[in-house]
Scaffold this motif. Structure first.
Motif, mmCIF file in Angstrom:
data_model
loop_
_atom_site.group_PDB
_atom_site.id
_atom_site.type_symbol
_atom_site.label_atom_id
_atom_site.label_comp_id
_atom_site.label_asym_id
_atom_site.label_seq_id
_atom_site.Cartn_x
_atom_site.Cartn_y
_atom_site.Cartn_z
ATOM 1 N N THR A 118 0.799 -1.226 0.000
ATOM 2 C CA THR A 118 0.000 0.000 0.000
ATOM 3 C C THR A 118 0.830 1.273 0.000
ATOM 4 O O THR A 118 0.377 2.302 -0.498
ATOM 5 C CB THR A 118 -0.946 0.050 1.226
ATOM 6 N N THR A 119 2.031 1.251 0.549
ATOM 7 C CA THR A 119 2.809 2.468 0.754
ATOM 8 C C THR A 119 4.025 2.509 -0.169
ATOM 9 O O THR A 119 4.859 1.608 -0.152
ATOM 10 C CB THR A 119 3.272 2.574 2.216
ATOM 11 N N GLY A 120 4.084 3.578 -0.962
ATOM 12 C CA GLY A 120 5.194 3.748 -1.884
ATOM 13 C C GLY A 120 5.608 5.198 -1.985
ATOM 14 O O GLY A 120 4.901 6.098 -1.510
ATOM 15 N N ILE A 121 6.769 5.439 -2.585
ATOM 16 C CA ILE A 121 7.258 6.792 -2.787
ATOM 17 C C ILE A 121 7.823 6.912 -4.198
ATOM 18 O O ILE A 121 8.252 5.932 -4.803
ATOM 19 C CB ILE A 121 8.326 7.183 -1.734
ATOM 20 N N LEU A 122 7.766 8.133 -4.707
ATOM 21 C CA LEU A 122 8.351 8.410 -6.016
ATOM 22 C C LEU A 122 9.068 9.739 -5.966
ATOM 23 O O LEU A 122 8.787 10.594 -5.128
ATOM 24 C CB LEU A 122 7.304 8.383 -7.124
ATOM 25 N N CYS A 123 10.033 9.903 -6.866
ATOM 26 C CA CYS A 123 10.782 11.147 -7.000
ATOM 27 C C CYS A 123 10.503 11.725 -8.362
ATOM 28 O O CYS A 123 10.439 10.998 -9.357
ATOM 29 C CB CYS A 123 12.283 10.905 -6.886
ATOM 30 N N GLY A 124 10.353 13.032 -8.413
ATOM 31 C CA GLY A 124 10.101 13.682 -9.687
ATOM 32 C C GLY A 124 10.442 15.152 -9.651
ATOM 33 O O GLY A 124 11.011 15.654 -8.677
ATOM 34 N N VAL A 125 10.066 15.832 -10.723
ATOM 35 C CA VAL A 125 10.346 17.261 -10.871
ATOM 36 C C VAL A 125 9.036 17.969 -11.218
ATOM 37 O O VAL A 125 8.279 17.520 -12.079
ATOM 38 C CB VAL A 125 11.396 17.499 -11.975
ATOM 39 N N SER A 126 8.793 19.105 -10.557
ATOM 40 C CA SER A 126 7.568 19.873 -10.777
ATOM 41 C C SER A 126 7.725 20.846 -11.940
ATOM 42 O O SER A 126 8.801 20.989 -12.503
ATOM 43 C CB SER A 126 7.220 20.668 -9.513
ATOM 44 N N GLU A 127 6.630 21.546 -12.250
ATOM 45 C CA GLU A 127 6.635 22.546 -13.324
ATOM 46 C C GLU A 127 7.641 23.656 -13.070
ATOM 47 O O GLU A 127 8.158 24.268 -13.992
ATOM 48 C CB GLU A 127 5.270 23.228 -13.484
ATOM 49 N N LEU A 128 7.917 23.934 -11.807
ATOM 50 C CA LEU A 128 8.851 25.002 -11.447
ATOM 51 C C LEU A 128 10.287 24.508 -11.351
ATOM 52 O O LEU A 128 11.183 25.262 -10.999
ATOM 53 C CB LEU A 128 8.431 25.637 -10.121
ATOM 54 N N GLY A 129 10.515 23.235 -11.643
ATOM 55 C CA GLY A 129 11.865 22.693 -11.597
ATOM 56 C C GLY A 129 12.295 22.200 -10.233
ATOM 57 O O GLY A 129 13.458 21.874 -10.031
ATOM 58 N N ASN A 130 11.383 22.171 -9.270
ATOM 59 C CA ASN A 130 11.720 21.678 -7.942
ATOM 60 C C ASN A 130 11.651 20.158 -7.909
ATOM 61 O O ASN A 130 10.718 19.561 -8.445
ATOM 62 C CB ASN A 130 10.752 22.228 -6.894
ATOM 63 N N SER A 131 12.634 19.542 -7.269
ATOM 64 C CA SER A 131 12.586 18.105 -7.058
ATOM 65 C C SER A 131 11.606 17.813 -5.945
ATOM 66 O O SER A 131 11.539 18.530 -4.946
ATOM 67 C CB SER A 131 13.966 17.567 -6.686
ATOM 68 N N LYS A 132 10.858 16.724 -6.128
ATOM 69 C CA LYS A 132 9.830 16.373 -5.154
ATOM 70 C C LYS A 132 9.901 14.895 -4.835
ATOM 71 O O LYS A 132 10.278 14.084 -5.676
ATOM 72 C CB LYS A 132 8.442 16.674 -5.708
ATOM 73 N N ILE A 133 9.509 14.575 -3.611
ATOM 74 C CA ILE A 133 9.259 13.194 -3.218
ATOM 75 C C ILE A 133 7.792 13.139 -2.819
ATOM 76 O O ILE A 133 7.318 13.969 -2.039
ATOM 77 C CB ILE A 133 10.183 12.745 -2.063
ATOM 78 N N LEU A 134 7.090 12.186 -3.402
ATOM 79 C CA LEU A 134 5.675 12.017 -3.125
ATOM 80 C C LEU A 134 5.427 10.629 -2.564
ATOM 81 O O LEU A 134 6.200 9.699 -2.822
ATOM 82 C CB LEU A 134 4.847 12.226 -4.392
ATOM 83 N N LYS A 135 4.335 10.500 -1.811
ATOM 84 C CA LYS A 135 4.043 9.253 -1.126
ATOM 85 C C LYS A 135 2.599 8.840 -1.378
ATOM 86 O O LYS A 135 1.715 9.688 -1.474
ATOM 87 C CB LYS A 135 4.275 9.438 0.378
#
Length: 179
Positions: A118-135
């Motif tokens: 059920t629990t996972g995380i991903l890394c990506g980049v937003s429209e503003l160029g900020n790196s993000k970790i989402l859960k």
């Protein structure tokens, strides 16, 4: 290979003019799944074998406008896949890949992992160029931002089984201007 990688034999052949493997997952010696991108590019399909790769049967086309490059099986029926086409996309199937729904989009999705079913995380980049970790805590149905930072890019993220601990690696962009 059936001897720990010492010797290899060809199990089957996919026409390299019409496709290439992006990812592969086996549940046991006979049953496996493969993501195959086909011509035209951005037309990834999911295939299944039940005879150790001797034959592959088409299960579905995931998105005829995207390259789907990684899949994670949460159980025998639930698959989370990551792909891209003018942005990163997360896809989810709850019937072993027969049907797919796109559940999330971000400008770029670089890596994804799950702690459990059920629990996972991903890394990506937003429209503003900020790196993000989402859960996600509901097997990829919804994703929430848990961390954001500028001037960094995460290349990979891995979880330590049964601990709740994750490690991310990446780069920090140097903004120093030299004259």
């Amino acid at each position: 290979s059936t001897d720990g990688g010492l010797n290899w034999q060809r199990g089957s052949i996919f026409d390299t003019l019409t496709g290439y493997f992006n990812d592969i997952h086996f549940f046991d010696m006979n049953t496996g799944y493969a993501l195959v991108d086909s011509n035209p590019v951005r037309n990834t399909k999911l295939y299944r074998t039940t005879n150790a790769g001797g034959n592959w049967d088409l299960i579905s086309a995931i998105d005829t406008n995207a390259v789907v490059e990684k899949m994670i099986f949460l159980d025998a029926n639930t698959i989370i896949a990551k792909g891209f086409y003018w942005g990163g996309r997360i896809y989810r199937s709850t019937n072993a890949g027969v049907n797919w729904n796109m559940t999330f989009m971000l400008v770029q999705i670089d890596c994804m992992t799950f702690y459990n079913a059920t629990t996972g995380i991903l890394c990506g980049v937003s429209e503003l160029g900020n790196s993000k970790i989402l859960k996600t805590t509901n097997a990829g149905v919804n994703w929430s931002e848990i961390y954001a930072t500028p001037l960094r890019m995460f290349n990979n993220i891995m979880t330590v089984p049964a601990t709740g601990t994750a490690f991310a690696i990446g780069v920090i962009f140097d903004t120093t201007i030299f004259a």
